[in-house]
Design an enzyme around this catalytic site. Structure first.
Site, mmCIF file in Angstrom:
data_model
loop_
_atom_site.group_PDB
_atom_site.id
_atom_site.type_symbol
_atom_site.label_atom_id
_atom_site.label_comp_id
_atom_site.label_asym_id
_atom_site.label_seq_id
_atom_site.Cartn_x
_atom_site.Cartn_y
_atom_site.Cartn_z
ATOM 1 N N ARG A 64 -9.885 5.258 4.374
ATOM 2 C CA ARG A 64 -11.089 6.061 4.196
ATOM 3 C C ARG A 64 -10.976 6.874 2.906
ATOM 4 O O ARG A 64 -9.924 7.443 2.626
ATOM 5 C CB ARG A 64 -11.185 7.013 5.394
ATOM 6 C CG ARG A 64 -12.415 7.856 5.437
ATOM 7 C CD ARG A 64 -12.520 8.567 6.763
ATOM 8 N NE ARG A 64 -11.358 9.427 7.007
ATOM 9 C CZ ARG A 64 -11.419 10.564 7.686
ATOM 10 N NH1 ARG A 64 -12.561 10.963 8.190
ATOM 11 N NH2 ARG A 64 -10.357 11.291 7.887
ATOM 12 N N HIS B 210 -7.402 8.461 17.744
ATOM 13 C CA HIS B 210 -6.914 9.009 16.470
ATOM 14 C C HIS B 210 -8.128 9.299 15.596
ATOM 15 O O HIS B 210 -8.513 8.516 14.732
ATOM 16 C CB HIS B 210 -5.955 8.031 15.780
ATOM 17 C CG HIS B 210 -5.596 8.484 14.394
ATOM 18 N ND1 HIS B 210 -4.840 9.613 14.158
ATOM 19 C CD2 HIS B 210 -5.926 8.007 13.168
ATOM 20 C CE1 HIS B 210 -4.709 9.797 12.851
ATOM 21 N NE2 HIS B 210 -5.362 8.831 12.228
ATOM 22 N N ASN C 37 -12.908 -3.622 9.276
ATOM 23 C CA ASN C 37 -11.549 -3.704 9.809
ATOM 24 C C ASN C 37 -11.466 -4.568 11.063
ATOM 25 O O ASN C 37 -10.442 -5.195 11.323
ATOM 26 C CB ASN C 37 -11.003 -2.302 10.048
ATOM 27 C CG ASN C 37 -10.562 -1.672 8.741
ATOM 28 O OD1 ASN C 37 -9.852 -2.286 7.969
ATOM 29 N ND2 ASN C 37 -11.017 -0.470 8.466
ATOM 30 N N GLY D 164 0.829 -1.214 0.000
ATOM 31 C CA GLY D 164 0.000 0.000 0.000
ATOM 32 C C GLY D 164 0.855 1.252 0.000
ATOM 33 O O GLY D 164 2.084 1.198 -0.048
ATOM 34 N N GLN D 165 0.147 2.398 0.061
ATOM 35 C CA GLN D 165 0.863 3.681 -0.002
ATOM 36 C C GLN D 165 1.778 3.893 1.197
ATOM 37 O O GLN D 165 2.899 4.363 1.034
ATOM 38 C CB GLN D 165 -0.027 4.885 0.049
ATOM 39 C CG GLN D 165 -1.335 5.067 -0.503
ATOM 40 C CD GLN D 165 -1.664 6.504 -0.135
ATOM 41 O OE1 GLN D 165 -0.986 7.431 -0.618
ATOM 42 N NE2 GLN D 165 -2.603 6.692 0.751
ATOM 43 N N ILE D 166 1.304 3.615 2.397
ATOM 44 C CA ILE D 166 2.168 3.822 3.577
ATOM 45 C C ILE D 166 3.347 2.858 3.496
ATOM 46 O O ILE D 166 4.499 3.239 3.734
ATOM 47 C CB ILE D 166 1.375 3.640 4.889
ATOM 48 C CG1 ILE D 166 0.323 4.739 5.015
ATOM 49 C CG2 ILE D 166 2.310 3.657 6.101
ATOM 50 C CD1 ILE D 166 -0.570 4.639 6.236
ATOM 51 N N GLY D 167 3.053 1.612 3.123
ATOM 52 C CA GLY D 167 4.114 0.613 2.975
ATOM 53 C C GLY D 167 5.235 1.115 2.082
ATOM 54 O O GLY D 167 6.418 0.927 2.374
ATOM 55 N N GLY E 176 -3.458 1.044 10.813
ATOM 56 C CA GLY E 176 -4.707 0.957 10.035
ATOM 57 C C GLY E 176 -5.895 1.458 10.842
ATOM 58 O O GLY E 176 -6.053 1.117 12.020
ATOM 59 N N ASP F 230 -0.548 12.519 14.942
ATOM 60 C CA ASP F 230 -1.281 13.630 15.560
ATOM 61 C C ASP F 230 -0.338 14.466 16.423
ATOM 62 O O ASP F 230 -0.390 15.694 16.419
ATOM 63 C CB ASP F 230 -2.440 13.068 16.397
ATOM 64 C CG ASP F 230 -3.227 12.048 15.599
ATOM 65 O OD1 ASP F 230 -3.692 12.404 14.509
ATOM 66 O OD2 ASP F 230 -3.320 10.884 16.032
HETATM 67 P P1 NAD Z 1 -3.609 1.550 0.987
HETATM 68 O O1 NAD Z 1 -4.972 1.165 0.562
HETATM 69 O O2 NAD Z 1 -2.714 2.259 0.036
HETATM 70 O O3 NAD Z 1 -2.844 0.246 1.444
HETATM 71 C C1 NAD Z 1 -3.405 -0.687 2.284
HETATM 72 C C2 NAD Z 1 -2.870 -2.026 1.883
HETATM 73 O O4 NAD Z 1 -3.305 -2.955 2.854
HETATM 74 C C3 NAD Z 1 -3.392 -2.505 0.520
HETATM 75 O O5 NAD Z 1 -2.291 -2.859 -0.305
HETATM 76 C C4 NAD Z 1 -4.257 -3.709 0.885
HETATM 77 O O6 NAD Z 1 -4.194 -4.726 -0.098
HETATM 78 C C5 NAD Z 1 -3.620 -4.145 2.188
HETATM 79 N N1 NAD Z 1 -4.498 -4.907 3.069
HETATM 80 C C6 NAD Z 1 -5.818 -4.768 3.252
HETATM 81 N N2 NAD Z 1 -6.264 -5.699 4.106
HETATM 82 C C7 NAD Z 1 -5.204 -6.434 4.464
HETATM 83 C C8 NAD Z 1 -5.021 -7.548 5.317
HETATM 84 N N3 NAD Z 1 -6.053 -8.089 5.943
HETATM 85 N N4 NAD Z 1 -3.779 -8.062 5.458
HETATM 86 C C9 NAD Z 1 -2.740 -7.517 4.797
HETATM 87 N N5 NAD Z 1 -2.841 -6.480 3.961
HETATM 88 C C10 NAD Z 1 -4.056 -5.929 3.818
HETATM 89 O O7 NAD Z 1 -3.750 2.338 2.368
HETATM 90 P P2 NAD Z 1 -2.678 3.235 3.104
HETATM 91 O O8 NAD Z 1 -2.793 4.612 2.599
HETATM 92 O O9 NAD Z 1 -1.357 2.556 3.089
HETATM 93 O O10 NAD Z 1 -3.293 3.269 4.585
HETATM 94 C C11 NAD Z 1 -3.352 2.128 5.375
HETATM 95 C C12 NAD Z 1 -4.167 2.383 6.627
HETATM 96 O O11 NAD Z 1 -3.529 3.348 7.455
HETATM 97 C C13 NAD Z 1 -5.564 2.933 6.385
HETATM 98 O O12 NAD Z 1 -6.451 2.319 7.284
HETATM 99 C C14 NAD Z 1 -5.437 4.408 6.731
HETATM 100 O O13 NAD Z 1 -6.676 4.973 7.088
HETATM 101 C C15 NAD Z 1 -4.506 4.306 7.895
HETATM 102 N N6 NAD Z 1 -3.823 5.520 8.313
HETATM 103 C C16 NAD Z 1 -3.648 5.703 9.643
HETATM 104 C C17 NAD Z 1 -2.988 6.819 10.102
HETATM 105 C C18 NAD Z 1 -2.771 7.030 11.581
HETATM 106 O O14 NAD Z 1 -2.262 8.102 11.948
HETATM 107 N N7 NAD Z 1 -3.084 6.115 12.463
HETATM 108 C C19 NAD Z 1 -2.527 7.761 9.197
HETATM 109 C C20 NAD Z 1 -2.704 7.544 7.830
HETATM 110 C C21 NAD Z 1 -3.364 6.410 7.401
HETATM 111 C C1 LMR Z 2 -4.716 10.601 8.910
HETATM 112 O O1 LMR Z 2 -4.807 11.023 10.075
HETATM 113 O O2 LMR Z 2 -4.043 11.157 8.035
HETATM 114 C C2 LMR Z 2 -5.496 9.375 8.526
HETATM 115 O O3 LMR Z 2 -5.822 8.646 9.662
HETATM 116 C C3 LMR Z 2 -6.707 9.762 7.747
HETATM 117 C C4 LMR Z 2 -7.511 8.578 7.331
HETATM 118 O O4 LMR Z 2 -8.691 8.547 7.668
HETATM 119 O O5 LMR Z 2 -6.965 7.681 6.646
#
Ligand code: NAD
Ligand code: LMR
Length: 329
Positions: A95, A190, A108, A15-18, A133, A162
């Protein structure tokens, strides 16, 4: 003598964060420049996701990171989490524009029940788990509850983004560098109900509250800006924050493992009952860390406004928890 490699499991690795996270872990930004790592990368079994993961791994190979002692791809948490010392649970459904975090709760919750059970079965007994996540606090709570054989304190949720956002906004307001600010924290969930609290903070040793001295800015600008930053980024980018989220995950784990030297940071952790937060609630607290353990900062005077905000974010977390009660018992 070279250190033994640490096993780092990352879910949602394609994914993007990865894509922002893995390279920095392999480069030593998270566990230290003398700490070899083995990456255990989990993606959903879907062919496209597994193919994308292979592509990311090819790029990691192409960096020839000296600290990378191994790397494996997985579609099953039972193999991905085997002997993991650190587990970054990033994979979830992000989201999109206009979606509320609560909408994602149920979908989730299923993922984090399965992953909590897998950690319980196969991870190192000292595994440090960070849930990124969303909804991060409740997902971390579910994973913790699904892993009764691991210490609850090993499960944490990411409030560090945050915290970093709060630091950055405050530094801009007072016109001082980030490094001048200490004793800032973010309480609670969060989500937009989080409470970014600078009532104890100092700027170059001076009370931040007196320096800011602007109640309207605090209530009408600062708190909403920090609290709704995630949504503002989704609105602007069309995608949720990724590089800053990865950076915060690195900061969270690095500080947990390597210590904060007495300085405060924020971690989402299971409450021990401090500040009236019911035990077990996965809540953002001010902490210090030392020798791989975090400790909640104790003895703070919580003023009436802060208490009101803390109560609000606690209420939301309790509602989220009630929404998944059927899954965790
Ligand atoms: P993304 O959709 O780009 O990547 C998520 C990846 O997770 C995808 O490649 C998907 O195939 C994989 N995935 C889904 N379910 C899975 C599972 N059961 N096992 C393994 N892999 C799985 O999303 P992203 O932008 O990388 O964001 C990931 C999460 O982080 C989202 O839930 C986002 O809301 C959250 N997030 C949290 C914060 C925070 O501060 N806590 C900040 C930003 C994003
Ligand atoms: C963030 O704080 O940037 C993310 O948690 C937003 C989101 O809902 O993915």
């Amino acid at each position: 003598m070279a250190k033994a490699p640490m096993r780092v499991a990352v879910t949602g690795a394609a994914g993007q964060i990865g894509y922002s996270l893995l390279f920095r872990i392999a480069n030593g930004d998270m566990l230290g420049k003398d700490q070899p790592v083995i990456l255990q990368l989990l993606e959903i079994p879907d062919e496209k996701a597994q193919k994308a993961l292979k592509g990311v791994m090819m790029e990691i190979d192409d960096c020839a990171f000296p600290l990378l002692a191994g790397m494996t791809a997985h579609s099953d948490p039972m193999t991905a989490f085997k002997d993991a010392d650190v587990a970054l649970l990033v994979g979830a459904r992000p989201r999109g524009p206009g979606m509320e975090r609560k909408d994602l709760l149920e979908a989730n919750a299923q993922i984090f029940t399965v992953q909590g059970k897998a950690l319980d079965a196969v991870a190192s007994r000292n595994v440090k788990v960070l849930v990124v996540g969303n909804p991060a606090n409740t997902n971390a709570y579910i994973a913790m509850k699904s892993a009764p054989n691991l210490p609850a304190k090993n499960f944490t949720a990411m409030l560090r983004l945050d915290h970093n956002r709060a630091l950055s906004q405050l530094a801009a307001k007072v016109g001082k560098p980030i490094t001048s600010i200490e004793k800032l924290c973010v309480w609670g969930n969060h989500s937009p109900t989080m409470y970014a609290d600078f009532t104890h903070a100092t700027v170059d040793g001076q009370p931040a509250k007196a320096l800011v001295n602007d109640e309207a800015w605090t209530k009408d600008v600062y708190l909403p800006t920090v609290g709704k930053r995630g949504a503002a980024i989704i609105e602007a980018r069309g995608l949720s924050s990724a590089a800053s989220a990865a950076n915060a995950a690195i900061d969270h784990v690095r500080d947990w493992v390597l210590g904060t030297n007495g300085k405060w940071t924020t971690m989402g952790i299971p409450s021990d009952g401090s500040y009236g937060i019911p035990e077990g609630t996965m809540f953002g607290f001010p902490v210090t860390t030392e020798n791989g353990e975090y400790k909640i900062v104790q003895g703070l005077q919580v003023d009436a406004f802060s208490q009101e905000r803390i109560n609000l974010t606690l209420k939301e977390l309790q509602e989220e928890r009630d929404g998944v009660k059927h899954l965790v018992g």
